[in-house]
Design a protein around this motif. Structure first.
Motif, PDB file in Angstrom:
ATOM      1  N   VAL A   1      69.649  14.854   8.847  1.00  0.00           N
ATOM      2  CA  VAL A   1      70.976  14.876   8.237  1.00  0.00           C
ATOM      3  C   VAL A   1      71.234  13.516   7.604  1.00  0.00           C
ATOM      4  O   VAL A   1      70.989  12.478   8.226  1.00  0.00           O
ATOM      5  N   SER A   2      71.728  13.498   6.357  1.00  0.00           N
ATOM      6  CA  SER A   2      72.179  12.243   5.768  1.00  0.00           C
ATOM      7  C   SER A   2      73.469  12.493   4.989  1.00  0.00           C
ATOM      8  O   SER A   2      73.948  13.636   4.920  1.00  0.00           O
ATOM      9  N   LYS A   3      74.036  11.389   4.465  1.00  0.00           N
ATOM     10  CA  LYS A   3      75.355  11.502   3.803  1.00  0.00           C
ATOM     11  C   LYS A   3      75.389  10.613   2.573  1.00  0.00           C
ATOM     12  O   LYS A   3      74.870   9.496   2.601  1.00  0.00           O
ATOM     13  N   VAL A   4      76.036  11.136   1.529  1.00  0.00           N
ATOM     14  CA  VAL A   4      76.195  10.365   0.287  1.00  0.00           C
ATOM     15  C   VAL A   4      77.418   9.461   0.439  1.00  0.00           C
ATOM     16  O   VAL A   4      78.505   9.928   0.819  1.00  0.00           O
ATOM     17  N   TRP A   5      77.243   8.166   0.172  1.00  0.00           N
ATOM     18  CA  TRP A   5      78.370   7.233   0.293  1.00  0.00           C
ATOM     19  C   TRP A   5      79.225   7.253  -0.979  1.00  0.00           C
ATOM     20  O   TRP A   5      78.735   7.591  -2.058  1.00  0.00           O
TER      21      TRP A   5
ATOM     22  N   PHE B   1      87.096  10.732  -0.552  1.00  0.00           N
ATOM     23  CA  PHE B   1      87.751   9.916  -1.574  1.00  0.00           C
ATOM     24  C   PHE B   1      86.916   9.871  -2.856  1.00  0.00           C
ATOM     25  O   PHE B   1      85.800  10.338  -2.882  1.00  0.00           O
ATOM     26  N   CYS B   2      87.489   9.234  -3.892  1.00  0.00           N
ATOM     27  CA  CYS B   2      86.797   9.034  -5.182  1.00  0.00           C
ATOM     28  C   CYS B   2      86.413  10.397  -5.805  1.00  0.00           C
ATOM     29  O   CYS B   2      87.020  11.404  -5.472  1.00  0.00           O
TER      30      CYS B   2
ATOM     31  N   LEU C   1      91.130   7.414  17.052  1.00  0.00           N
ATOM     32  CA  LEU C   1      90.914   6.091  17.666  1.00  0.00           C
ATOM     33  C   LEU C   1      90.348   5.130  16.624  1.00  0.00           C
ATOM     34  O   LEU C   1      90.064   3.984  16.930  1.00  0.00           O
ATOM     35  N   PHE C   2      90.160   5.611  15.402  1.00  0.00           N
ATOM     36  CA  PHE C   2      89.465   4.806  14.386  1.00  0.00           C
ATOM     37  C   PHE C   2      90.324   4.639  13.132  1.00  0.00           C
ATOM     38  O   PHE C   2      90.907   3.595  12.933  1.00  0.00           O
ATOM     39  N   PHE C   3      90.406   5.683  12.290  1.00  0.00           N
ATOM     40  CA  PHE C   3      91.238   5.594  11.090  1.00  0.00           C
ATOM     41  C   PHE C   3      91.962   6.901  10.816  1.00  0.00           C
ATOM     42  O   PHE C   3      91.413   7.961  11.016  1.00  0.00           O
ATOM     43  N   ASP C   4      93.167   6.732  10.244  1.00  0.00           N
ATOM     44  CA  ASP C   4      93.913   7.870   9.739  1.00  0.00           C
ATOM     45  C   ASP C   4      93.586   7.966   8.248  1.00  0.00           C
ATOM     46  O   ASP C   4      94.012   7.125   7.458  1.00  0.00           O
TER      47      ASP C   4
ATOM     48  N   MET D   1      91.463   0.482   2.084  1.00  0.00           N
ATOM     49  CA  MET D   1      90.278  -0.122   2.725  1.00  0.00           C
ATOM     50  C   MET D   1      88.996   0.546   2.202  1.00  0.00           C
ATOM     51  O   MET D   1      88.034  -0.129   1.836  1.00  0.00           O
ATOM     52  N   PHE D   2      89.024   1.872   2.128  1.00  0.00           N
ATOM     53  CA  PHE D   2      87.828   2.569   1.620  1.00  0.00           C
ATOM     54  C   PHE D   2      87.561   2.219   0.156  1.00  0.00           C
ATOM     55  O   PHE D   2      86.409   2.090  -0.250  1.00  0.00           O
ATOM     56  N   MET D   3      88.635   2.044  -0.626  1.00  0.00           N
ATOM     57  CA  MET D   3      88.432   1.681  -2.041  1.00  0.00           C
ATOM     58  C   MET D   3      87.705   0.337  -2.136  1.00  0.00           C
ATOM     59  O   MET D   3      86.955   0.084  -3.081  1.00  0.00           O
ATOM     60  N   GLY D   4      87.900  -0.508  -1.134  1.00  0.00           N
ATOM     61  CA  GLY D   4      87.203  -1.801  -1.110  1.00  0.00           C
ATOM     62  C   GLY D   4      85.726  -1.663  -0.760  1.00  0.00           C
ATOM     63  O   GLY D   4      84.955  -2.613  -0.888  1.00  0.00           O
ATOM     64  N   TRP D   5      85.344  -0.487  -0.275  1.00  0.00           N
ATOM     65  CA  TRP D   5      83.943  -0.263   0.135  1.00  0.00           C
ATOM     66  C   TRP D   5      83.162   0.554  -0.880  1.00  0.00           C
ATOM     67  O   TRP D   5      82.087   1.049  -0.604  1.00  0.00           O
TER      68      TRP D   5
END
Ligand SMILES: NC(=O)c1ccc[n+]([C@@H]2O[C@H](COP(=O)([O-])OP(=O)(O)OC[C@H]3O[C@@H](n4cnc5c(N)ncnc54)[C@H](OP(=O)(O)O)[C@@H]3O)[C@@H](O)[C@H]2O)c1
Length: 279
Positions: free
Chosen positions: A71-75, A109-110, A262-265, A274-278
């Motif tokens: 299994v892998s994922k596209v960033w 996103f994106c 417990l991580f992100f909403d 934050m994700f846009m910065g990544w």
């Protein structure tokens, strides 16, 4: 190995080994250990920067490719049709394989529609055997699943005793999509490993807190990918098919749900920023 049949007929192990936060240097050793104790599904991602380590361990193992499930994922930095398509070829190269068993979009996103169409194209070309998404909570999930040609086979979301995703799983079932849990051990947060409810249940069966929480997910029809860099823990996390939680145990664990990440909403503006910065 306990398996599940996805909505396109592909058979997938119910439990696998996740390599998030396993350094590129350590990944090959960890995946080799995981394969040696019996894992046959490995969950990686472009963003983990360790697909090459997974590929090296698979090659070294000598295990037939069709006995493994990768299994892998596209960033998100690779979203949009053309970039996503090229990134899938790059993942194939790094993993050292002709096909990936399950390829997911990592985040909602994106240009996710362009990226998803690239997954569909790769599926039709036989480069991936199944496609899906990750971190698509009900609003994003329903929107995407309603507007694509190939409905996601899997949606990998944060799921553990403290954030149980009961409603989200219901929506996935409406589309025939399987729920896959990330952080099935809550990454140890919220004093997970000393939780008194899980400890008390574990005592009855001679099982650890981790084993109780993983077994609970299996009994909820959730696919799981616990991570550990320690071979004894890898083994322990696999050893969950010789006991069954009672209805009372399931009810007690249901009481631990806070319905909060417990991580992100993924809906909070600061998290989206934050994700846009990544990307
Ligand atoms: N799609 C996404 O956005 C996303 C996000 C996060 C994770 N994931 C995937 O999900 C996988 C699992 O999630 P995760 O790695 O975040 O967290 P996790 O599996 O819930 O927890 C891992 C933590 O638990 C410890 N641990 C594991 N088994 C244990 C045991 N039997 N007893 C005591 N401690 C134990 C590990 O320590 P040691 O390693 O020191 O043993 C590590 O600190 C990842 O590896 C990744 O493949 C996906």
């Amino acid at each position: 190995m306990n398996t599940v049949t996805l909505n396109n007929g592909v058979v997938m192990p119910r439990i696998g080994y996740g390599v998030y936060q396993v350094s590129p240097a350590e990944c090959e050793r960890c995946v080799s250990d995981a394969l040696s104790v019996g894992y046959r599904m490995i969950d990686t991602a472009q963003a983990y920067h360790n697909e090459e380590g997974v590929g090296a361990a698979v090659k070294k193992s000598g295990i037939a490719r069709d006995e493994l499930f990768l299994v892998s994922k596209v960033w998100i930095s690779n979203y949009g049709f053309d970039k996503a398509k090229a990134s899938i070829d790059e993942s194939l190269r790094k993993l050292g394989t002709d096909y990936i068993d399950l390829m997911l979009l990592h985040q909602p996103f994106c240009d996710r529609y362009g990226a998803y169409r690239a997954l569909e194209a790769a599926y039709k070309e036989g480069k991936v055997r199944a496609i899906g998404v990750s971190n698509f909570y009900p609003d994003h999930f329903i929107d995407l699943a309603s507007n694509v040609e190939i409905v996601p086979a899997v949606n990998q979301v944060e799921t553990h005793v403290f954030d149980q995703q009961i409603e989200a799983q219901g929506y996935m079932k409406e589309f025939g999509t399987h729920m896959m849990a990330w952080a099935p051990l809550a990454e140890g947060r919220n004093n997970f490993f000393t939780n008194p409810v899980l400890e008390a249940i574990g005592k009855k069966y001679g099982k650890s807190v981790a084993q109780v929480a993983l077994r609970w997910l299996i009994q909820r029809d959730v696919i799981i990918i616990p991570k550990s860099v320690h071979v004894e823990r890898m083994q322990q996390n696999l050893d969950i098919f010789d006991f069954e939680l009672s209805q009372d145990d399931m009810v007690a664990i249901a009481g631990l749900d806070t319905r909060q990440s417990l991580f992100f909403d993924h809906h909070a503006p600061e998290v989206v920023k934050m994700f846009m910065g990544w990307k």
